[in-house]
Structure formats: structure tokens, C-alpha cells
Design a protein around this motif. Structure first.
Motif, mmCIF file in Angstrom:
data_model
loop_
_atom_site.group_PDB
_atom_site.id
_atom_site.type_symbol
_atom_site.label_atom_id
_atom_site.label_comp_id
_atom_site.label_asym_id
_atom_site.label_seq_id
_atom_site.Cartn_x
_atom_site.Cartn_y
_atom_site.Cartn_z
ATOM 1 N N ASP A 100 -11.382 7.627 -23.146
ATOM 2 C CA ASP A 100 -10.549 7.523 -21.953
ATOM 3 C C ASP A 100 -10.912 8.660 -21.002
ATOM 4 O O ASP A 100 -11.497 9.666 -21.423
ATOM 5 C CB ASP A 100 -9.065 7.612 -22.329
ATOM 6 C CG ASP A 100 -8.140 7.114 -21.233
ATOM 7 O OD1 ASP A 100 -8.623 6.522 -20.242
ATOM 8 O OD2 ASP A 100 -6.916 7.306 -21.370
ATOM 9 N N SER A 101 -10.551 8.502 -19.737
ATOM 10 C CA SER A 101 -10.815 9.556 -18.762
ATOM 11 C C SER A 101 -9.735 9.566 -17.703
ATOM 12 O O SER A 101 -9.017 8.577 -17.513
ATOM 13 C CB SER A 101 -12.185 9.362 -18.110
ATOM 14 O OG SER A 101 -12.187 8.192 -17.323
ATOM 15 N N SER A 119 -6.629 14.931 -25.517
ATOM 16 C CA SER A 119 -5.729 13.871 -25.057
ATOM 17 C C SER A 119 -5.444 14.038 -23.572
ATOM 18 O O SER A 119 -5.688 15.102 -23.002
ATOM 19 C CB SER A 119 -4.419 13.899 -25.847
ATOM 20 O OG SER A 119 -3.732 15.121 -25.597
ATOM 21 N N LEU A 120 -4.915 12.984 -22.984
ATOM 22 C CA LEU A 120 -4.550 12.981 -21.570
ATOM 23 C C LEU A 120 -3.059 12.686 -21.446
ATOM 24 O O LEU A 120 -2.500 11.968 -22.278
ATOM 25 C CB LEU A 120 -5.350 11.917 -20.820
ATOM 26 C CG LEU A 120 -6.857 12.116 -20.797
ATOM 27 C CD1 LEU A 120 -7.556 10.879 -20.247
ATOM 28 C CD2 LEU A 120 -7.219 13.336 -19.968
ATOM 29 N N PRO A 121 -2.406 13.197 -20.401
ATOM 30 C CA PRO A 121 -0.968 12.954 -20.241
ATOM 31 C C PRO A 121 -0.671 11.532 -19.755
ATOM 32 O O PRO A 121 -1.262 11.063 -18.786
ATOM 33 C CB PRO A 121 -0.542 13.994 -19.202
ATOM 34 C CG PRO A 121 -1.779 14.285 -18.425
ATOM 35 C CD PRO A 121 -2.924 14.116 -19.381
ATOM 36 N N LYS A 125 1.338 4.837 -18.487
ATOM 37 C CA LYS A 125 0.698 5.100 -17.189
ATOM 38 C C LYS A 125 0.176 6.535 -17.154
ATOM 39 O O LYS A 125 0.831 7.465 -17.619
ATOM 40 C CB LYS A 125 1.702 4.884 -16.062
ATOM 41 C CG LYS A 125 1.102 5.017 -14.699
ATOM 42 C CD LYS A 125 2.084 4.651 -13.614
ATOM 43 C CE LYS A 125 1.404 4.937 -12.295
ATOM 44 N NZ LYS A 125 2.053 4.360 -11.168
ATOM 45 N N LYS A 126 -1.017 6.704 -16.589
ATOM 46 C CA LYS A 126 -1.618 8.037 -16.512
ATOM 47 C C LYS A 126 -0.832 8.906 -15.541
ATOM 48 O O LYS A 126 -0.460 8.459 -14.459
ATOM 49 C CB LYS A 126 -3.075 7.941 -16.065
ATOM 50 C CG LYS A 126 -3.961 7.290 -17.095
ATOM 51 C CD LYS A 126 -5.384 7.197 -16.614
ATOM 52 C CE LYS A 126 -6.258 6.575 -17.691
ATOM 53 N NZ LYS A 126 -7.637 6.438 -17.246
ATOM 54 N N ILE A 136 -2.352 16.263 -14.445
ATOM 55 C CA ILE A 136 -3.754 16.668 -14.618
ATOM 56 C C ILE A 136 -4.255 17.395 -13.372
ATOM 57 O O ILE A 136 -5.091 18.293 -13.470
ATOM 58 C CB ILE A 136 -4.641 15.460 -15.004
ATOM 59 C CG1 ILE A 136 -5.804 15.904 -15.906
ATOM 60 C CG2 ILE A 136 -5.185 14.735 -13.822
ATOM 61 C CD1 ILE A 136 -5.447 16.222 -17.290
ATOM 62 N N LYS A 137 -3.721 17.076 -12.202
ATOM 63 C CA LYS A 137 -4.113 17.782 -10.973
ATOM 64 C C LYS A 137 -3.691 19.246 -11.055
ATOM 65 O O LYS A 137 -4.478 20.141 -10.745
ATOM 66 C CB LYS A 137 -3.489 17.125 -9.745
ATOM 67 C CG LYS A 137 -3.805 17.863 -8.463
ATOM 68 C CD LYS A 137 -4.210 16.923 -7.391
ATOM 69 C CE LYS A 137 -4.533 17.622 -6.099
ATOM 70 N NZ LYS A 137 -5.900 17.983 -5.959
ATOM 71 N N GLN A 138 -2.474 19.503 -11.502
ATOM 72 C CA GLN A 138 -1.994 20.882 -11.670
ATOM 73 C C GLN A 138 -2.828 21.613 -12.723
ATOM 74 O O GLN A 138 -3.199 22.767 -12.553
ATOM 75 C CB GLN A 138 -0.521 20.897 -12.069
ATOM 76 C CG GLN A 138 0.397 20.386 -10.991
ATOM 77 C CD GLN A 138 1.816 20.184 -11.486
ATOM 78 O OE1 GLN A 138 2.086 20.190 -12.685
ATOM 79 N NE2 GLN A 138 2.740 19.972 -10.552
#
Length: 105
Positions: free
Chosen positions: A20-21, A75-77, A83-84, A89-91
Motif C-alpha cells: 500500500d502507499s 503501516s499507514l493511518p 479511508k486513508k 500523513i501530511k503532518q
């Protein structure tokens, strides 16, 4: 130029070593903003060099849309519905840039 993160994410997710990205941007003195890609690896052998090569060779990814920075993460939030959470991730990207955690292409 407008860059849509989901378009770049879809292209990166085509890479067989990527699970994932998530794509965002960070401030840049020359361009105003540059693209940053956070990637969850499917293959532990995935490197930033692999990602750069894949993006450089992809015919649907214009030069100005290619990420300038990468970070391989565990992992990603996401929200509870999956939903991403791009604002998170910007912060994180801005902090990671200050702390030298982003790998430049």
C-alpha cells in the motif's frame, strides 16, 4: 501543476513489492511543494532505489508527479472505515522532513 495523490498512489501500488502507499507533499524552496510517498512493503527487500526505478520507468507517471522523497513504513493511518487519513500523513511528512527521515530520490 495539480497533482492528485490518489493517481500517484495507484501507480505505486501496481509495483509487486508494494502492499500500500500514501502520497502527500512537503514544502520546497524551488517548486513550492514536492511529492512524498509513504510505502508499506509487501516484500522486505523493497528499497527506495527500487521505488525510484519503478516510478521512472512507468509510462503513466509524468516527471513532475514523481515522488522526490520516499519513506518505507510498517503501516499507514486509516479511519475505522478504511479511508486513508491524508491529513495525518501530511503532518508526519513535514516532521519527517525536519528530522531527516525522508529518503531523497
Amino acid at each position: 501543476e495539480n497533482i492528485y495523490p490518489t493517481q500517484v498512489e495507484e501507480i505505486i501500488n501496481e509495483f509487486d513489492k508494494v502492499q500500500d502507499s500514501m502520497v502527500t507533499s512537503v514544502p520546497d524552496k524551488v517548486r513550492g511543494q514536492v511529492v512524498v510517498a509513504y510505502v508499506v512493503a509487501k516484500d522486505e527487500a523493497l528499497t527506495v532505489a527500487d521505488l525510484v526505478q519503478f516510478c521512472n520507468e512507468h509510462p503513466m507517471l509524468s516527471t513532475y508527479k514523481k515522488p522526490r522523497y520516499y519513506r518505507i513504513v510498517d503501516s499507514l493511518p486509516h479511519t475505522a472505515t478504511g479511508k486513508k487519513m491524508h491529513y495525518v500523513i501530511k503532518q508526519q511528512a513535514e516532521e519527517d522532513l525536519k528530522n531527516g527521515l525522508l529518503k531523497r530520490k
